[in-house]
Design a protein around this motif. Structure first.
Motif, PDB file in Angstrom:
ATOM      1  N   TYR A  19       0.809  -1.222   0.000  1.00  0.00           N
ATOM      2  CA  TYR A  19       0.000   0.000   0.000  1.00  0.00           C
ATOM      3  C   TYR A  19       0.846   1.279   0.000  1.00  0.00           C
ATOM      4  O   TYR A  19       0.321   2.374  -0.095  1.00  0.00           O
ATOM      5  N   VAL A  20       2.143   1.161   0.095  1.00  0.00           N
ATOM      6  CA  VAL A  20       3.018   2.334   0.054  1.00  0.00           C
ATOM      7  C   VAL A  20       3.103   2.837  -1.383  1.00  0.00           C
ATOM      8  O   VAL A  20       3.331   2.065  -2.311  1.00  0.00           O
ATOM      9  N   SER A  21       2.888   4.137  -1.566  1.00  0.00           N
ATOM     10  CA  SER A  21       2.898   4.719  -2.910  1.00  0.00           C
ATOM     11  C   SER A  21       4.022   5.738  -3.052  1.00  0.00           C
ATOM     12  O   SER A  21       4.714   6.048  -2.084  1.00  0.00           O
ATOM     13  N   SER A  48       2.314   6.690   2.753  1.00  0.00           N
ATOM     14  CA  SER A  48       1.003   6.088   2.971  1.00  0.00           C
ATOM     15  C   SER A  48       0.232   6.981   3.927  1.00  0.00           C
ATOM     16  O   SER A  48       0.750   7.993   4.409  1.00  0.00           O
ATOM     17  N   MET A  49      -1.003   6.613   4.200  1.00  0.00           N
ATOM     18  CA  MET A  49      -1.841   7.344   5.152  1.00  0.00           C
ATOM     19  C   MET A  49      -2.301   6.379   6.232  1.00  0.00           C
ATOM     20  O   MET A  49      -2.569   5.207   5.963  1.00  0.00           O
ATOM     21  N   PRO A  54      -0.400  11.517   7.164  1.00  0.00           N
ATOM     22  CA  PRO A  54       0.598  11.018   6.220  1.00  0.00           C
ATOM     23  C   PRO A  54       1.776  10.363   6.946  1.00  0.00           C
ATOM     24  O   PRO A  54       2.219  10.850   7.979  1.00  0.00           O
ATOM     25  N   LEU A  55       2.239   9.266   6.382  1.00  0.00           N
ATOM     26  CA  LEU A  55       3.408   8.557   6.901  1.00  0.00           C
ATOM     27  C   LEU A  55       4.452   8.466   5.799  1.00  0.00           C
ATOM     28  O   LEU A  55       4.113   8.321   4.627  1.00  0.00           O
ATOM     29  N   THR A  56       5.707   8.508   6.187  1.00  0.00           N
ATOM     30  CA  THR A  56       6.804   8.225   5.261  1.00  0.00           C
ATOM     31  C   THR A  56       7.454   6.928   5.700  1.00  0.00           C
ATOM     32  O   THR A  56       7.737   6.736   6.880  1.00  0.00           O
ATOM     33  N   HIS A  57       7.656   6.043   4.738  1.00  0.00           N
ATOM     34  CA  HIS A  57       8.298   4.757   4.973  1.00  0.00           C
ATOM     35  C   HIS A  57       9.712   4.813   4.414  1.00  0.00           C
ATOM     36  O   HIS A  57       9.951   5.448   3.390  1.00  0.00           O
ATOM     37  N   ALA A  58      10.625   4.111   5.070  1.00  0.00           N
ATOM     38  CA  ALA A  58      12.007   4.010   4.569  1.00  0.00           C
ATOM     39  C   ALA A  58      12.489   2.582   4.766  1.00  0.00           C
ATOM     40  O   ALA A  58      12.295   1.996   5.827  1.00  0.00           O
ATOM     41  N   LEU A  59      13.084   2.034   3.729  1.00  0.00           N
ATOM     42  CA  LEU A  59      13.749   0.730   3.779  1.00  0.00           C
ATOM     43  C   LEU A  59      15.200   0.982   3.392  1.00  0.00           C
ATOM     44  O   LEU A  59      15.485   1.417   2.276  1.00  0.00           O
ATOM     45  N   GLY A  79       4.651  13.063  11.094  1.00  0.00           N
ATOM     46  CA  GLY A  79       5.080  14.317  11.703  1.00  0.00           C
ATOM     47  C   GLY A  79       6.060  15.101  10.865  1.00  0.00           C
ATOM     48  O   GLY A  79       6.256  14.838   9.680  1.00  0.00           O
ATOM     49  N   ARG A  80       6.680  16.046  11.533  1.00  0.00           N
ATOM     50  CA  ARG A  80       7.596  16.977  10.869  1.00  0.00           C
ATOM     51  C   ARG A  80       8.883  16.276  10.434  1.00  0.00           C
ATOM     52  O   ARG A  80       9.384  15.396  11.142  1.00  0.00           O
ATOM     53  N   ASP A  81       9.404  16.677   9.288  1.00  0.00           N
ATOM     54  CA  ASP A  81      10.657  16.126   8.740  1.00  0.00           C
ATOM     55  C   ASP A  81      10.607  14.599   8.677  1.00  0.00           C
ATOM     56  O   ASP A  81      11.608  13.919   8.893  1.00  0.00           O
TER      57      ASP A  81
END
Length: 135
Positions: A19-21, A48-49, A54-59, A79-81
């Motif tokens: 689901y990560v875009s 994603s949401m 809003p969320l940011t994913h990192a691998l 959150g921020r940054d």
């Protein structure tokens, strides 16, 4: 920006959820004698949401200074940054140590890691960051 890196053993890969875009993948590469190019790091980010936030994913997939696969780690942050924090957290889980730093782009962080690799292994004559976007 990078204080140090102690490679941890590879213990599997936990890919980003489907689901990560808006994913973007970055490769940190190094050139070594003989015209060879090795991978020093791979970073994939995406969004994603969750409950309207809003969320940011990192691998982050780490490698040794000889291009041998090491530990991979996945994080997600709101959150921020959030992109900077997600990337930094994932990198720290693989053994990367940071000096205090203001938020930076993924490319800047990876180039800093590349600079650290070059100091540790003078055979790495050049580093580059290559990116690819997928929507």
């Amino acid at each position: 920006m990078i204080k140090g890196f102690t490679a941890q053993p590879f213990d599997g890969l936990n890919t980003l959820p489907v689901y990560v875009s808006n994913t973007k993948t970055y490769f940190l590469t190094g050139k070594v004698p003989g015209g060879y190019e090795i991978i020093l790091a791979k970073l994939t980010t995406g969004e994603s949401m969750s409950a309207g936030n809003p969320l940011t994913h990192a691998l982050f997939e780490s490698f040794t200074d000889h291009g041998i696969r090491a530990k991979a780690a996945r994080t997600r942050v709101s959150g921020r940054d959030r992109e900077f924090v997600a990337v930094k957290n994932a990198m720290m889980e693989t053994g990367v140590q940071f000096h205090p730093a203001l938020p930076n782009s993924c490319e800047t962080i990876l180039y800093a890691l590349g600079d650290w690799f070059q100091v540790q292994n003078p055979e790495i004559t050049e580093v580059a960051v290559v990116s690819q976007s997928c929507h």
